[in-house]
Design an enzyme around this catalytic site. Structure first.
Site, mmCIF file in Angstrom:
data_model
loop_
_atom_site.group_PDB
_atom_site.id
_atom_site.type_symbol
_atom_site.label_atom_id
_atom_site.label_comp_id
_atom_site.label_asym_id
_atom_site.label_seq_id
_atom_site.Cartn_x
_atom_site.Cartn_y
_atom_site.Cartn_z
ATOM 1 N N GLU B 206 0.812 -1.224 0.000
ATOM 2 C CA GLU B 206 0.000 0.000 0.000
ATOM 3 C C GLU B 206 0.839 1.264 0.000
ATOM 4 O O GLU B 206 0.576 2.206 -0.744
ATOM 5 C CB GLU B 206 -0.941 0.026 1.218
ATOM 6 C CG GLU B 206 -2.182 -0.842 1.069
ATOM 7 C CD GLU B 206 -1.936 -2.314 1.346
ATOM 8 O OE1 GLU B 206 -0.832 -2.648 1.845
ATOM 9 O OE2 GLU B 206 -2.839 -3.122 1.097
ATOM 10 N N HIS B 275 -9.802 -4.862 10.865
ATOM 11 C CA HIS B 275 -10.474 -4.754 9.564
ATOM 12 C C HIS B 275 -11.805 -4.010 9.647
ATOM 13 O O HIS B 275 -12.605 -4.093 8.734
ATOM 14 C CB HIS B 275 -10.735 -6.151 8.977
ATOM 15 C CG HIS B 275 -9.524 -6.824 8.427
ATOM 16 N ND1 HIS B 275 -8.498 -7.271 9.213
ATOM 17 C CD2 HIS B 275 -9.159 -7.110 7.158
ATOM 18 C CE1 HIS B 275 -7.564 -7.821 8.467
ATOM 19 N NE2 HIS B 275 -7.934 -7.724 7.207
#
Lengths: 336, 473
Positions: B206, B275
């Site tokens: 990322e 998450h």
């Protein structure tokens, strides 16, 4: 000093052009401009006219001058916060660079960037970044744009031995080789990440090997010799331009001053610095060669020095006489 | 004695699916691991394996049947040794169990066990499916415009496709966006239409690919960077804020990053603390970027197209649970909405309910319940979080004199905190009660179904808050 890289042994790189006598004299003038500019910046910092962080490039001039001579119009340059030299080498105006250092409206960023944050779309200089290592994915993105557009421009992405330990550098390496992006990673190994020597911070101190896990060829270069840098730069850039993907040049260099103006540099001895200055100074070294090879006389070099001092003094005068940005500038340029 | 084979939940948020194909017939002997059927979710077609051994008794659901609810019996298995217990959680290994890693979030070709715990996919079941509620008027859509119903997922895909067709500098990069067709199938079909040059699978890096995207944007391209979820973008937040968000300012307006960072934000269902985070207020705090968080499909389309054309960095916060919801979308050649405008979804007299993203569905449902009790709520969908359209909220509060904000994020320094602050500053004299923020609880997201339910706002919480500000409790 250099060790043969995979690319060299494969004989792929273009090694045809060498530095001409005219170019050598220009190298001298370009390096001297950076040296004198940085000395002046240091002086203005001491007078309180430049604030914040100010990282001087003194000692490393051969790297950027040699590399810049090897690139061509359209190739992009990006680096971190020790970037005054890169900008001057790119042909950016010393008056506007110095004005940015003094935080004036006439600076490249209208006084809103400062020493670490300047850009020139016109000169393909993409900053000027303050977060160690962040410019490496960014420079890889410039290379991505070149490939996407199908032109053959090359991104020259500079970073230091300190940044070379950042994780995002390797994320960028991976994508650059995976997608064969035209980027030359120039690792300016000045041997200290702020106050931490490479031996104390790096498991592998031969930075040109840092791409080996990604199959990126690398080469170590004497970064105190503009001619050697230029030759290595030409080969590396030609390699990228030919579509072979990224390459790494490790420039063994040295900064004479502290990490920034506020760094007393207690982590190394005065003798160490003096020894480099006396034996390996890039400007002195080239001056001796120019005279020895009768490419320039003492008087020629003195004339260059005089001219350079005049340019730098004019920049300093301009930068201290210019007004600060208008208060209304506080809210401009936040969004387009 | 036979046991029932139940429709499995094949992703954290799946509530129903299509029984696409039976691979066994009545009377077949099956062993554990044999593939029984192909099940189609809105994201993928997955193979469904037998856990128990035995002989297929009856196929209860014909192949091709759509909308088969999770946990509905689809076949019977005649026991061989009769030891098989009825419908129990399958003995999956931790790696194959409830989604805890990005590979399972996508719910793609991974094999999943057949019988999940009874409440596995119920975390979102109290939320409205949305069909129909988006028909309320939008001043941006010309009267008489034909509307087509599509999912938020399709609207996002169409927005990207349309912008990629009109501008060659627009490209999409991210994890699994190309060959896999998107971890949440948002980029379905884009690789086929635009090719690998413009739809780019990245390694799982990322920080690196966000920075690479910003560099490409500096060079004049218009990247759309997809984060599989915004949770993973914390790895990249330095590049988003320091490089994309600040360069225009630091360069005195010389250099910019016209880039869209997008992906699902906020809690999905049962995926645990790392998450399940809402980043709305994080990004909305930062000058130099725009932040969009739509709920309806039309807004998703019109605002994503606007984001891609915008010369600034744009954070586009989607929601996994809303991806599959269907709403009307105007059938217009080029439907672009202005960034920075909230919308009054439903007018009302008694209280202003403000939300963004998935919580718009929540306050709409709350409004229906409140209407039964005689409370007429005005519904404001913020749509954009930065720049925040406080004028629309204040105008509403001046009319209703009461305010409840609703979001899934944490309470401290939340979007609601900012709205309450602005309203108190600019419309204090109009307030008949102190405003209330309904938010996610101030804890990391727990995994257990009951605790997770307690951690995120529900319709009852909104109804209760409205009653407090209306002095009806």
């Amino acid at each position: 000093m250099s060790e043969p890289s995979k690319a060299e042994t494969a004989g792929v790189r273009d090694n045809s052009k060498a530095s001409t006598p005219v170019a050598l004299k220009q190298f001298y003038a370009d390096m001297l401009l950076i040296r004198r500019f940085e000395e002046k910046a240091g002086q203005l910092y001491g007078m309180g006219l430049i604030g914040g962080f100010c990282h001087l490039y003194i000692g490393q001039e051969a790297v950027v001058v040699g590399m810049t001579a090897a690139k061509r119009e359209g190739d992009q340059v990006i680096t971190a916060y020790r970037e005054h030299g890169h900008m001057l080498a790119c042909g950016m105006d010393p008056k506007m660079v110095m004005s940015e250092l003094t935080g004036r409206a006439s600076g490249y960023s209208k006084g809103k960037g400062g020493s670490m944050h300047m850009f020139s779309a016109e000169k393909h200089f993409y900053g000027g970044h303050g977060i160690v290592g962040a410019q490496v994915p960014l420079g890889t993105g410039l290379a991505f744009a070149n490939k996407y557009r199908g032109n053959d421009n090359v991104s020259i992405t500079y970073f230091g031995d300190g940044a070379a330990n950042q994780g995002q550098v390797y994320e960028a390496f991976n994508m650059a080789e995976l997608w064969k992006l035209p980027v030359v990673y120039v690792i300016e190994n000045n041997q200290y990440a702020m106050g931490t020597s490479v031996e104390r911070s790096s498991a592998e101190t031969h930075f040109y090997k840092r791409g080996s896990s990604f199959n990126i060829p690398g080469e170590q270069v004497d970064g105190m010799d503009a001619v050697a840098v230029h030759a290595a730069g030409q080969k590396a850039i030609a390699w990228c331009r030919a579509g072979n993907g990224p390459t790494i040049l490790e420039m063994k260099t040295y900064r004479y001053r502290g990490h920034s103006m506020s760094d007393p540099a207690k982590y190394r001895s005065r003798d160490e610095v003096t020894a480099v200055r006396e034996k390996r100074d890039p400007i002195e070294h080239l001056a001796q060669n120019l005279i020895a090879q009768k490419l320039a006389s003492e008087d020629d070099l003195k004339a260059i020095d005089k001219e350079t001092r005049a340019v730098v003094n004019a920049a300093a005068e301009y930068a201290t006489a210019s007004p600060e940005p208008d208060p209304a500038e506080l809210y401009t340029d936040v969004l387009v | 004695m036979s046991i029932q084979i139940l429709m499995p939940a094949l992703s954290p948020t799946m509530e129903e699916g299509k029984l696409a194909k039976w691979l066994v017939k009545e009377g077949d002997e099956v062993h554990s691991g044999d593939i029984l059927a192909e099940i189609e979710t809105d994201k993928a077609t997955m193979e469904f394996e037998a856990v128990d051994e035995g002989r297929i008794g009856k196929l209860l659901v014909a192949e091709g049947t759509e909308g088969v609810k999770v946990n509905q019996p689809i076949a019977t298995l005649l026991g061989g040794d009769e030891k098989a217990s009825p419908a129990r959680p399958s003995p999956r290994s931790p790696l194959e169990g409830e989604p805890s890693s990005r590979s399972e979030l996508g719910g793609g070709m991974a094999k999943a066990g057949p019988t999940p715990p009874p409440k596995a996919a119920k975390a979102a079941s109290t939320l409205p499916q949305g069909d129909g509620v988006g028909e309320l008027s939008d001043p941006e859509i010309p009267e008489g415009t034909e509307m087509v119903t599509m999912t938020v997922r399709e609207a996002l895909r169409d927005a990207m496709a349309e912008e990629m067709r009109r501008d060659d500098t627009v490209f999409l990069m991210g994890e699994e966006v190309a060959q896999y067709q998107g971890a949440y199938k948002v980029s379905q079909g884009l690789l086929e239409e635009f090719g690998a040059r413009r739809v780019i699978d990245t390694p799982i890096t990322e920080h690196g690919f966000a920075g690479l995207g910003v560099g490409a944007a500096f060079a004049g391209l218009r990247p759309i960077v997809e984060f599989m979820t915004w949770n993973f973008a914390m790895q990249a937040i330095d590049q988003i804020i320091n490089s994309a968000g600040k360069t225009h300012y630091m360069s005195g307006g010389q250099m910019r990053a016209a880039i869209v960072f997008r992906g699902p934000n906020g809690p999905a269902a049962r995926v645990g603390a790392q998450h399940s985070q809402d980043y709305s207020s994080w990004y909305s705090h930062v000058p130099g970027i725009k932040v969009i968080a739509p709920y309806f499909a039309a807004d998703a389309k019109g605002l994503l197209k606007a984001a891609i054309r915008d010369p600034n960095p744009v954070i586009f916060l989607e929601n996994e649970i809303a991806y599959g919801r269907s709403f009307p979308v105007p059938k217009l050649d080029d439907f672009v909405l202005p960034i920075g405008k909230a919308r009054v979804v439903k007018p009302g007299r008694d209280v202003t309910l403000v939300a963004h993203s998935i919580c718009v569905g929540l306050i709409l449902e709350a409004a229906e319940k409140l209407a039964v009790e005689g409370i007429d709520a005005e519904i404001v969908d913020l749509r954009t979080l930065r720049p925040l359209d406080t004028a629309t909220v204040i105008e509403s509060v001046k009319k209703t004199n009461r305010l409840v904000t609703v979001e899934q994020g944490w309470p401290i320094c939340s979007i609601g905190s900012e709205i309450c602050s602005q309203v108190v500053e600019q419309a204090f004299d109009y307030l008949d009660a102190p405003p209330i923020k309904v938010t996610g609880k101030d804890v990391p997201m727990p995994y257990a179904a009951n605790l997770e339910k307690l951690a995120i706002p529900h319709v009852e919480d909104v109804v209760a808050a409205v009653k407090v500000v209306c002095y009806r409790s």
